[in-house]
Design a protein around this motif. Structure first.
Motif, mmCIF file in Angstrom:
data_model
loop_
_atom_site.group_PDB
_atom_site.id
_atom_site.type_symbol
_atom_site.label_atom_id
_atom_site.label_comp_id
_atom_site.label_asym_id
_atom_site.label_seq_id
_atom_site.Cartn_x
_atom_site.Cartn_y
_atom_site.Cartn_z
ATOM 1 N N GLN A 143 0.822 -1.199 0.000
ATOM 2 C CA GLN A 143 0.000 0.000 0.000
ATOM 3 C C GLN A 143 0.858 1.252 0.000
ATOM 4 O O GLN A 143 0.455 2.288 -0.558
ATOM 5 C CB GLN A 143 -0.946 0.006 1.201
ATOM 6 N N THR A 144 2.043 1.165 0.589
ATOM 7 C CA THR A 144 2.969 2.305 0.519
ATOM 8 C C THR A 144 3.346 2.600 -0.913
ATOM 9 O O THR A 144 3.391 3.765 -1.341
ATOM 10 C CB THR A 144 4.232 2.024 1.361
ATOM 11 N N ASP A 145 3.624 1.562 -1.699
ATOM 12 C CA ASP A 145 3.889 1.750 -3.134
ATOM 13 C C ASP A 145 2.711 2.437 -3.807
ATOM 14 O O ASP A 145 2.882 3.359 -4.616
ATOM 15 C CB ASP A 145 4.125 0.394 -3.817
ATOM 16 N N MET A 146 1.504 1.971 -3.514
ATOM 17 C CA MET A 146 0.316 2.549 -4.134
ATOM 18 C C MET A 146 0.142 4.012 -3.732
ATOM 19 O O MET A 146 -0.194 4.865 -4.572
ATOM 20 C CB MET A 146 -0.926 1.747 -3.738
ATOM 21 N N THR A 185 -3.015 -8.342 -4.746
ATOM 22 C CA THR A 185 -2.547 -8.972 -3.522
ATOM 23 C C THR A 185 -1.178 -9.617 -3.738
ATOM 24 O O THR A 185 -1.009 -10.438 -4.637
ATOM 25 C CB THR A 185 -3.536 -10.043 -3.036
ATOM 26 N N PHE A 186 -0.240 -9.188 -2.918
ATOM 27 C CA PHE A 186 1.050 -9.873 -2.826
ATOM 28 C C PHE A 186 1.153 -10.353 -1.377
ATOM 29 O O PHE A 186 0.407 -11.223 -0.971
ATOM 30 C CB PHE A 186 2.184 -8.945 -3.253
ATOM 31 N N ASP A 187 2.028 -9.780 -0.574
ATOM 32 C CA ASP A 187 2.041 -10.131 0.844
ATOM 33 C C ASP A 187 0.876 -9.471 1.576
ATOM 34 O O ASP A 187 0.523 -9.867 2.681
ATOM 35 C CB ASP A 187 3.368 -9.706 1.487
ATOM 36 N N GLU A 188 0.311 -8.458 0.948
ATOM 37 C CA GLU A 188 -0.831 -7.761 1.521
ATOM 38 C C GLU A 188 -1.736 -7.308 0.382
ATOM 39 O O GLU A 188 -1.319 -7.263 -0.778
ATOM 40 C CB GLU A 188 -0.365 -6.544 2.330
ATOM 41 N N VAL A 189 -2.956 -7.005 0.723
ATOM 42 C CA VAL A 189 -3.882 -6.438 -0.258
ATOM 43 C C VAL A 189 -3.609 -4.940 -0.354
ATOM 44 O O VAL A 189 -3.522 -4.256 0.672
ATOM 45 C CB VAL A 189 -5.346 -6.684 0.146
ATOM 46 N N CYS A 190 -3.426 -4.442 -1.577
ATOM 47 C CA CYS A 190 -3.199 -3.003 -1.734
ATOM 48 C C CYS A 190 -4.093 -2.484 -2.857
ATOM 49 O O CYS A 190 -4.375 -3.182 -3.820
ATOM 50 C CB CYS A 190 -1.732 -2.686 -1.991
#
Length: 368
Positions: A143-146, A185-190
Motif C-alpha cells: 500500500q505504501t507503493d500505491m 494482492t502480494f504479501d498484503e492487499v493493496c
C-alpha cells in the motif's frame, strides 16, 4: 506488458480531459523493429499507439542511458506514425513486465527521485516527438507503493501542465497500465489510488488478460475470459465492474484485449475442455502464440476450435496441444460490453499479433 505477459501499469502523457471519442489503443513492442517496423502499423485502426518499452536508469531514475540505436528507433516511431496519420497519438511506455517493480518503488519513494523521473520523461517526450508517456509498473507491491504512486501522478500532472503553459505546446498525455482490478494482492492487499487517478491521469489501461497461463500449469483456462462462471473473479467483467465500483471515472477506464494465446499440454487428449488436466505449457514461445500463429497452428494441425459461450472465449486443441485465446466473436462481444459500460475504450497487446488486421478492424468497426 511484455511478450506475451503484459502488459503492466501504464502511464501515458495525454490531455487531462478525455473526450467522448473512444480510445482505440495498441502497443508496439520495440523488439519487433526488424520483423514488424512501425511503418507496418495500420494507423487508421488506432487512436493511440504505445512504444514498448523505455526503462529509466535504475540509479538516477532518468532516461540518461538511451543508446544511438534506440534514439533512432524512437524518432522513427513518432515520425512514421504522425506522417501516416497526423491525428494519431504516439506515447512511450515505461517499464514493462520484465523491468520489475523495485526501481519504480525506489523512484516513487521520495519527492526528489520522483521529480528527476518526471523531468526526464518530459524531456524524452519532447525530444523524440511523443504526445505522451505511459507508465507500466508491474506491480506496486504494498500500500505504501500505491500511495507513492498517487503522489507521483499528482506531481507528474502538475509538471506537464506547467511545461505546456510555459512552452505553449500541447499538454502531454498521462496514462497508466494497471492490474485488471483496482486491488492487487502480494504479501498484503493493496489498492490503486483511484482518487489520484481520477484527478491526474487521462486514463488507465486495465490489463484484462493473463487470468490463466504458464503460472497455472496443471489445468487449462481461459486467459482473458469476459465472464467467470466459477465466481472467482478472474474475468474482464469482474475487473471492469470492480474499477467502476471503486469510483473510477468511466471515461478514464480502458479495457485491455490480448492478440495472443496461452498454450497447455493436455494430460489426456480425450479430456480437452476448459479446466482439463494439463502437464505444463504447450507449443509456442514459452507457451505463448500470437493470434496469427494460433490461426496458423489451427490450420496446419486441423485443430478443433471451440467458442465457449459461458466465458466468452475461444480454445482449440489438437492431440495434446491446447490453446486459449480470443477470436472474432469474443472480441466483438467484449467491445460491445465495454461500450455498454460507457468506459473510455480498449487497447491491444500487441499490434504485431493480428492477422491481416482482422481483429483490430473488427474492434474499431464495433465501436464507432
Amino acid at each position: 506488458m511484455e511478450f506475451l505477459k503484459a502488459p503492466i501499469v501504464i502511464l501515458s502523457l495525454t490531455i487531462c480531459c478525455v473526450t467522448s471519442a473512444p480510445i482505440k489503443g495498441g502497443y508496439w513492442p520495440s523488439w519487433a523493429q526488424d520483423s514488424f517496423p512501425p511503418s507496418n502499423i495500420n494507423t487508421t485502426l488506432f487512436t493511440h499507439v504505445y512504444y514498448a518499452f523505455l526503462s529509466p536508469n535504475p540509479n538516477t531514475f532518468q532516461f540518461d542511458n538511451i543508446e544511438a540505436t534506440t534514439a533512432s528507433a524512437l524518432n522513427s516511431f513518432t515520425t512514421t506514425l504522425h506522417r501516416k496519420n497526423p491525428n494519431i497519438k504516439a506515447l512511450f511506455s515505461i517499464g514493462g513486465g520484465s523491468f520489475g517493480t523495485d526501481v519504480f518503488s525506489n523512484m516513487a519513494s521520495s519527492a526528489g527521485s520522483r521529480a528527476s523521473f518526471i523531468r526526464s520523461t518530459i524531456q524524452v517526450a519532447r525530444k523524440y516527438g511523443f504526445d505522451g508517456a505511459d507508465l507500466d509498473w508491474e506491480y506496486p507491491q504494498t500500500q505504501t507503493d500505491m500511495d507513492n504512486l498517487g503522489l507521483l501522478l499528482g506531481e507528474w500532472r502538475v509538471a506537464v501542465n506547467q511545461e505546456a503553459k510555459s512552452t505553449g505546446k500541447p499538454r502531454l498525455l498521462l496514462s497508466a497500465a494497471t492490474n485488471y482490478m483496482p486491488e492487487i494482492t502480494f504479501d498484503e492487499v493493496c489498492d490503486y489510488p483511484v482518487a489520484s487517478i481520477n484527478s491526474n491521469l487521462d486514463w488507465i489501461n486495465a490489463m484484462c488478460y493473463d487470468y490463466y497461463g504458464p503460472w497455472t500449469p496443471d489445468a487449462t483456462g481461459p486467459p482473458a475470459a469476459l465472464y467467470d462462471p466459477s465466481g472467482d473473479g478472474l474475468s474482464t467483467s469482474d475487473g471492469l465492474q470492480s474499477w467502476i465500483s471503486a469510483g473510477i471515472q468511466r471515461q478514464k477506464l480502458v479495457m485491455g484485449l490480448p492478440l495472443y494465446g496461452w498454450t497447455w499440454k493436455l494430460a489426456d487428449p480425450s479430456v480437452h475442455g476448459i479446466g482439463a488436466p494439463a502437464l505444463g505449457i504447450g507449443p509456442g514461445n514459452d507457451g505463448s502464440l500470437l493470434y496469427s500463429e494460433v490461426q496458423q497452428f489451427n490450420a496446419q494441425n486441423n485443430a478443433k476450435v471451440v467458442y465457449d459461450t459461458s466465458t466468452v472465449s475461444y480454445y482449440s486443441y489438437a492431440g495434446t496441444s491446447w490453446i486459449g485465446y480470443d477470436d472474432v466473436n469474443s472480441i466483438q462481444k467484449k467491445v460491445q460490453y465495454a461500450r455498454s459500460l460507457n468506459i473510455g475504450g480498449y487497447f491491444f497487446w500487441t499490434v504485431v499479433g493480428d492477422q491481416g488486421w482482422k481483429i483490430s478492424r473488427l474492434a474499431s468497426q464495433t465501436w464507432t
